[in-house]
Design a protein around this motif. Sequence first.
Motif, PDB file in Angstrom:
ATOM      1  N   ILE A  59       2.526  -3.620 -14.986  1.00 47.52           N
ATOM      2  CA  ILE A  59       1.610  -3.277 -14.242  1.00 47.52           C
ATOM      3  C   ILE A  59       0.383  -3.904 -14.895  1.00 47.52           C
ATOM      4  O   ILE A  59       0.155  -4.099 -15.916  1.00 47.52           O
ATOM      5  CB  ILE A  59       1.177  -1.854 -13.874  1.00 47.52           C
ATOM      6  CG1 ILE A  59       2.381  -1.329 -12.966  1.00 47.52           C
ATOM      7  CG2 ILE A  59      -0.062  -1.561 -13.392  1.00 47.52           C
ATOM      8  CD1 ILE A  59       1.936   0.210 -12.897  1.00 47.52           C
ATOM      9  N   ARG A 111       0.119  -0.427  -3.209  1.00 50.60           N
ATOM     10  CA  ARG A 111       1.418  -0.108  -4.016  1.00 50.60           C
ATOM     11  C   ARG A 111       2.650   0.317  -3.069  1.00 50.60           C
ATOM     12  O   ARG A 111       3.621  -0.084  -3.135  1.00 50.60           O
ATOM     13  CB  ARG A 111       1.318   1.078  -4.853  1.00 50.60           C
ATOM     14  CG  ARG A 111       0.478   0.926  -6.183  1.00 50.60           C
ATOM     15  CD  ARG A 111       1.386  -0.173  -6.918  1.00 50.60           C
ATOM     16  NE  ARG A 111       2.390   0.977  -7.616  1.00 50.60           N
ATOM     17  CZ  ARG A 111       2.653   1.191  -8.877  1.00 50.60           C
ATOM     18  NH1 ARG A 111       2.026   0.529  -9.776  1.00 50.60           N
ATOM     19  NH2 ARG A 111       3.536   1.864  -9.273  1.00 50.60           N
ATOM     20  N   ASP A 167       3.693  -3.213  -2.523  1.00 51.71           N
ATOM     21  CA  ASP A 167       4.494  -3.377  -3.815  1.00 51.71           C
ATOM     22  C   ASP A 167       3.621  -4.068  -4.789  1.00 51.71           C
ATOM     23  O   ASP A 167       4.180  -4.826  -5.524  1.00 51.71           O
ATOM     24  CB  ASP A 167       5.881  -4.103  -3.763  1.00 51.71           C
ATOM     25  CG  ASP A 167       6.799  -3.608  -4.975  1.00 51.71           C
ATOM     26  OD1 ASP A 167       6.413  -2.582  -5.836  1.00 51.71           O
ATOM     27  OD2 ASP A 167       7.639  -4.209  -5.218  1.00 51.71           O
ATOM     28  N   ASN A 196       1.892  -5.278  -8.012  1.00 46.85           N
ATOM     29  CA  ASN A 196       2.131  -5.166  -9.462  1.00 46.85           C
ATOM     30  C   ASN A 196       0.619  -5.238 -10.144  1.00 46.85           C
ATOM     31  O   ASN A 196       0.928  -5.214 -11.303  1.00 46.85           O
ATOM     32  CB  ASN A 196       3.004  -6.026  -9.983  1.00 46.85           C
ATOM     33  CG  ASN A 196       2.843  -7.354  -9.325  1.00 46.85           C
ATOM     34  OD1 ASN A 196       1.933  -7.892  -9.159  1.00 46.85           O
ATOM     35  ND2 ASN A 196       4.025  -8.127  -9.755  1.00 46.85           N
ATOM     36  N   TYR A 212      -3.721   4.221  -7.397  1.00 39.48           N
ATOM     37  CA  TYR A 212      -2.774   3.142  -7.635  1.00 39.48           C
ATOM     38  C   TYR A 212      -1.447   3.542  -8.388  1.00 39.48           C
ATOM     39  O   TYR A 212      -0.595   3.235  -8.045  1.00 39.48           O
ATOM     40  CB  TYR A 212      -3.456   1.968  -7.984  1.00 39.48           C
ATOM     41  CG  TYR A 212      -2.797   0.733  -8.513  1.00 39.48           C
ATOM     42  CD1 TYR A 212      -2.499  -0.040  -7.572  1.00 39.48           C
ATOM     43  CD2 TYR A 212      -2.360   0.362  -9.878  1.00 39.48           C
ATOM     44  CE1 TYR A 212      -1.461  -1.161  -7.787  1.00 39.48           C
ATOM     45  CE2 TYR A 212      -1.586  -0.521 -10.081  1.00 39.48           C
ATOM     46  CZ  TYR A 212      -1.198  -1.104  -9.117  1.00 39.48           C
ATOM     47  OH  TYR A 212      -0.444  -2.346  -9.555  1.00 39.48           O
ATOM     48  N   GLU A 267       3.969   4.989  -4.958  1.00 43.81           N
ATOM     49  CA  GLU A 267       5.439   4.050  -5.226  1.00 43.81           C
ATOM     50  C   GLU A 267       5.459   3.255  -3.982  1.00 43.81           C
ATOM     51  O   GLU A 267       5.455   3.774  -2.709  1.00 43.81           O
ATOM     52  CB  GLU A 267       6.466   5.278  -5.497  1.00 43.81           C
ATOM     53  CG  GLU A 267       6.272   5.873  -6.683  1.00 43.81           C
ATOM     54  CD  GLU A 267       7.368   6.847  -7.188  1.00 43.81           C
ATOM     55  OE1 GLU A 267       8.789   6.586  -6.439  1.00 43.81           O
ATOM     56  OE2 GLU A 267       7.383   7.619  -7.977  1.00 43.81           O
TER      57      GLU A 267
END
Length: 146
Positions: free
Chosen positions: A64, A100, A104, A106, A127, A131
């Motif tokens: 991340i 997120r 998704d 990163n 954040y 998931e």
Amino acid sequence: MTDKIRVVLSSDHSALDLRAAIKAHITERGYEAVDIGPTTTESTHYPYHGQAAAERVASGDCQIGIIICGTGQGIMMAANKVKGIRCGVCHDTFSARMIRQHNDANMLSLGTRVIGEGLALDIVDAYLSAEFEGGRHATRVDMIEA
């Protein structure tokens, strides 16, 4: 080898204090902070720092990234130029969860001149605790990657 999630942190010169606060905050919560940002307030270029952090995430060295500049916009644009990076600017907790869960993402970008430290830490928590939901969102993320 460590089981800790590695989070790369970087910023331009405007965000030294906020980056330090985030580093302490996530370290307290069990993350491994990899701070690659500048150490002085001497003017520096946010595109360099956004790209450098994004390359750490894209390579797999860090899972991340959290990056910061005055508004969060410029450094985010630079990070998103790196293949495999999905970075969004968030100035509220709802958006931080959604990037997120649905995108998704990163990497997270923040604007030190837009939000204060307390809100920034709440955004980071939102954040990091969210998931990716997959499903229909995975199809859309695949479209972004293509």
